[in-house]
Scaffold this motif. Structure first.
Motif, PDB file in Angstrom:
ATOM      1  N   GLU A   3      11.542  -7.758  -1.362  1.00 14.78           N
ATOM      2  CA  GLU A   3      11.793  -6.667  -0.373  1.00 14.78           C
ATOM      3  C   GLU A   3      10.512  -6.244   0.321  1.00 14.78           C
ATOM      4  N   PHE A   4       9.473  -6.359  -0.466  1.00 13.70           N
ATOM      5  CA  PHE A   4       7.774  -5.966   0.198  1.00 13.70           C
ATOM      6  C   PHE A   4       7.763  -7.284   1.432  1.00 13.70           C
ATOM      7  N   LEU A   5       7.807  -8.379   1.038  1.00  9.99           N
ATOM      8  CA  LEU A   5       7.927  -9.489   2.016  1.00  9.99           C
ATOM      9  C   LEU A   5       8.677  -9.314   3.232  1.00  9.99           C
ATOM     10  N   ASP A   6       9.970  -9.015   3.060  1.00  7.27           N
ATOM     11  CA  ASP A   6      10.692  -8.962   4.127  1.00  7.27           C
ATOM     12  C   ASP A   6      10.458  -7.626   4.888  1.00  7.27           C
ATOM     13  N   LYS A   7      10.243  -6.644   4.389  1.00  9.94           N
ATOM     14  CA  LYS A   7       9.508  -5.261   5.198  1.00  9.94           C
ATOM     15  C   LYS A   7       8.835  -5.624   6.103  1.00  9.94           C
ATOM     16  N   HIS A   8       7.654  -6.497   5.509  1.00  6.16           N
ATOM     17  CA  HIS A   8       6.329  -6.733   6.450  1.00  6.16           C
ATOM     18  C   HIS A   8       6.465  -8.004   7.183  1.00  6.16           C
ATOM     19  N   ASN A   9       7.627  -8.501   7.183  1.00  2.00           N
ATOM     20  CA  ASN A   9       7.761  -9.724   7.760  1.00  2.00           C
ATOM     21  C   ASN A   9       6.866 -10.740   7.706  1.00  2.00           C
ATOM     22  N   ILE A  10       6.466 -11.007   6.244  1.00  2.00           N
ATOM     23  CA  ILE A  10       5.557 -11.954   5.830  1.00  2.00           C
ATOM     24  C   ILE A  10       6.062 -13.335   5.645  1.00  2.00           C
ATOM     25  N   ASP A  11       5.486 -14.149   6.098  1.00  2.00           N
ATOM     26  CA  ASP A  11       5.878 -15.791   6.076  1.00  2.00           C
ATOM     27  C   ASP A  11       5.356 -16.532   4.761  1.00  2.00           C
ATOM     28  N   TYR A  12       4.035 -16.151   4.440  1.00  2.00           N
ATOM     29  CA  TYR A  12       3.329 -16.947   3.687  1.00  2.00           C
ATOM     30  C   TYR A  12       2.542 -16.010   2.717  1.00  2.00           C
ATOM     31  N   VAL A  13       2.460 -16.392   1.295  1.00  2.00           N
ATOM     32  CA  VAL A  13       1.305 -15.538   0.256  1.00  2.00           C
ATOM     33  C   VAL A  13       0.483 -16.419   0.036  1.00  2.00           C
ATOM     34  N   ALA A  14      -0.642 -16.008   0.161  1.00  2.00           N
ATOM     35  CA  ALA A  14      -1.971 -16.633  -0.031  1.00  2.00           C
ATOM     36  C   ALA A  14      -2.640 -16.012  -1.343  1.00  2.00           C
ATOM     37  N   HIS A  15      -2.950 -16.796  -2.348  1.00  2.00           N
ATOM     38  CA  HIS A  15      -3.467 -16.112  -3.704  1.00  2.00           C
ATOM     39  C   HIS A  15      -4.397 -17.070  -4.251  1.00  2.00           C
ATOM     40  N   ASP A  16      -5.505 -16.571  -4.707  1.00  2.00           N
ATOM     41  CA  ASP A  16      -6.320 -17.326  -5.713  1.00  2.00           C
ATOM     42  C   ASP A  16      -5.918 -17.986  -6.915  1.00  2.00           C
ATOM     43  N   SER A  17      -6.189 -19.264  -7.238  1.00  2.00           N
ATOM     44  CA  SER A  17      -5.434 -19.410  -8.234  1.00  2.00           C
ATOM     45  C   SER A  17      -6.017 -19.063  -9.778  1.00  2.00           C
ATOM     46  N   LEU A  18      -7.346 -18.461  -9.607  1.00  2.00           N
ATOM     47  CA  LEU A  18      -8.050 -17.915 -10.699  1.00  2.00           C
ATOM     48  C   LEU A  18      -7.384 -16.282 -11.085  1.00  2.00           C
ATOM     49  N   PRO A  19      -7.270 -15.854 -12.260  1.00  2.00           N
ATOM     50  CA  PRO A  19      -7.021 -14.714 -12.499  1.00  2.00           C
ATOM     51  C   PRO A  19      -7.982 -13.810 -12.213  1.00  2.00           C
TER      52      PRO A  19
END
Length: 65
Positions: free
Chosen positions: A49-65
């Motif tokens: 829902e958050f991704l759709d609301k902001h029209n986000i195509d991709y999520v980038a996230h570091d692999s480290l916690p």
């Protein structure tokens, strides 16, 4: 990407409460690539829902916690 192509929106989260040089470099690289908007008060866990609301195509996230 030509001027007629729709923008690609990439969401890159981060916690910057202990801001350091690595954060600055990451933000510098992002600005040189694609950062034009910041979403304040983003949720800790993102949903479709958050991704759709902001029209986000991709999520980038570091692999480290």
């Amino acid at each position: 990407m030509s001027s007629s192509d729709p923008p690609v929106r990439v969401y890159a989260d981060g916690i910057y409460d202990l801001f350091h040089f690595g954060h600055a470099r990451s933000l510098e690289q992002a600005k040189k690539s694609w950062v034009d908007e910041v979403i304040p008060d983003a949720p800790w866990v993102i949903s479709q829902e958050f991704l759709d609301k902001h029209n986000i195509d991709y999520v980038a996230h570091d692999s480290l916690p």
